[in-house]
Motif scaffolding. Structure first.
Motif, short mmCIF file in Angstrom:
data_model
loop_
_atom_site.label_atom_id
_atom_site.label_comp_id
_atom_site.label_asym_id
_atom_site.label_seq_id
_atom_site.Cartn_x
_atom_site.Cartn_y
_atom_site.Cartn_z
N THR A 198 -40.30 22.76 -12.14
CA THR A 198 -39.45 22.38 -13.27
C THR A 198 -40.06 22.93 -14.56
OG1 THR A 198 -40.65 20.33 -13.71
CG2 THR A 198 -38.81 20.22 -12.11
N ASP B 122 -34.86 15.74 -7.34
CA ASP B 122 -34.13 15.02 -8.39
C ASP B 122 -33.05 15.95 -8.92
OD1 ASP B 122 -33.16 13.73 -10.64
OD2 ASP B 122 -35.14 13.20 -11.42
N ARG B 123 -31.82 15.77 -8.47
CA ARG B 123 -30.72 16.69 -8.79
C ARG B 123 -30.40 16.72 -10.28
NH1 ARG B 123 -29.38 19.73 -4.68
NH2 ARG B 123 -27.17 19.86 -5.09
N ARG B 124 -30.97 15.82 -11.07
CA ARG B 124 -30.75 15.86 -12.52
C ARG B 124 -31.61 16.93 -13.17
NH1 ARG B 124 -32.38 9.86 -13.60
NH2 ARG B 124 -33.89 10.64 -12.11
N LYS B 125 -32.66 17.34 -12.48
CA LYS B 125 -33.59 18.35 -13.00
C LYS B 125 -33.25 19.71 -12.40
CE LYS B 125 -37.54 15.23 -13.37
NZ LYS B 125 -38.92 15.04 -12.91
N ALA B 126 -33.76 20.74 -13.06
CA ALA B 126 -33.58 22.11 -12.54
C ALA B 126 -34.90 22.63 -12.01
CB ALA B 126 -33.06 23.01 -13.64
N SER B 127 -34.83 23.33 -10.91
CA SER B 127 -35.98 23.99 -10.32
C SER B 127 -35.90 25.46 -10.70
CB SER B 127 -35.94 23.82 -8.80
OG SER B 127 -37.02 24.48 -8.21
N ASP C 277 -31.96 26.30 -10.17
CA ASP C 277 -31.24 25.58 -9.13
C ASP C 277 -31.50 24.09 -9.29
OD1 ASP C 277 -30.33 27.92 -7.60
OD2 ASP C 277 -32.46 28.20 -7.13
N PRO C 278 -30.59 23.26 -8.79
CA PRO C 278 -30.86 21.82 -8.85
C PRO C 278 -32.15 21.50 -8.09
CG PRO C 278 -28.59 22.23 -8.18
CD PRO C 278 -29.30 23.56 -8.19
N ASP C 279 -32.99 20.67 -8.68
CA ASP C 279 -34.25 20.28 -8.05
C ASP C 279 -33.92 19.45 -6.80
OD1 ASP C 279 -36.60 18.50 -7.47
OD2 ASP C 279 -37.44 19.65 -9.14
N PRO C 280 -34.50 19.83 -5.64
CA PRO C 280 -34.18 19.10 -4.42
C PRO C 280 -34.61 17.63 -4.47
CG PRO C 280 -35.72 20.90 -3.97
CD PRO C 280 -35.39 20.94 -5.43
#
Length: 149
Positions: A56, A92-97, A87-90
């Motif tokens: 992140t 925590d989908r609120r965060k971006a990876s 991409d959506p963080d696996p």
């Protein structure tokens, strides 16, 4: 080269000379790779993502010792240039990876090949077979110093 009382090279002198030579070698290798208009902080971020994988913006900022806002700007610039993807963080989908794009991975591989080729040609051109063997032996010693990191 400075010598100790027993006639051998001083560790301090060897350390200073080695640091200088490695610094010059590193600069020459960087000159061989076309990194375009990327800044040092952008290159550091790309290297970190290649080594450690997706992260992140907050994690990257912490790892690089900068504010999240500064890292956000660096990530945005690299994303716009096509080096990164979000991409959506696996977990925590609120965060971006943040991860490297396929184009960035291809450019890294090509850059590595260019540097490897330059170093191989320089070694072949400048060193005899015996000197090349001594460098090879020195690599084993230096590897012992840095460990398997």
């Amino acid at each position: 080269m400075e010598e100790t009382a027993s006639g051998g090279a001083s560790a301090a002198r060897v350390a200073a000379e080695l640091r200088g030579v490695l610094g010059r070698l590193n600069r020459r290798l960087r000159q061989q790779a076309d990194v375009g208009d990327l800044t040092r902080s952008q290159l550091n971020l790309i290297s970190r993502l290649e080594r450690e994988g997706p992260a992140t913006v907050s994690d990257l900022a912490r790892a690089e010792g900068v504010r999240p806002q500064s890292m956000g700007a660096t990530v945005a610039a690299l994303e716009e240039a096509g080096y990164l993807r979000r991409d959506p963080d696996p977990a925590d989908r609120r965060k971006a990876s943040i991860s490297l794009s396929d184009a960035a991975r291809e450019q890294i591989a090509a850059s590595r090949l260019v540097r490897q080729d330059w170093l191989q040609r320089a070694l072949s051109r400048e060193l005899t077979r015996e000197e090349l063997e001594r460098v090879h032996e020195a690599i084993a010693l230096l590897s012992r110093i840095v460990g398997n990191a």
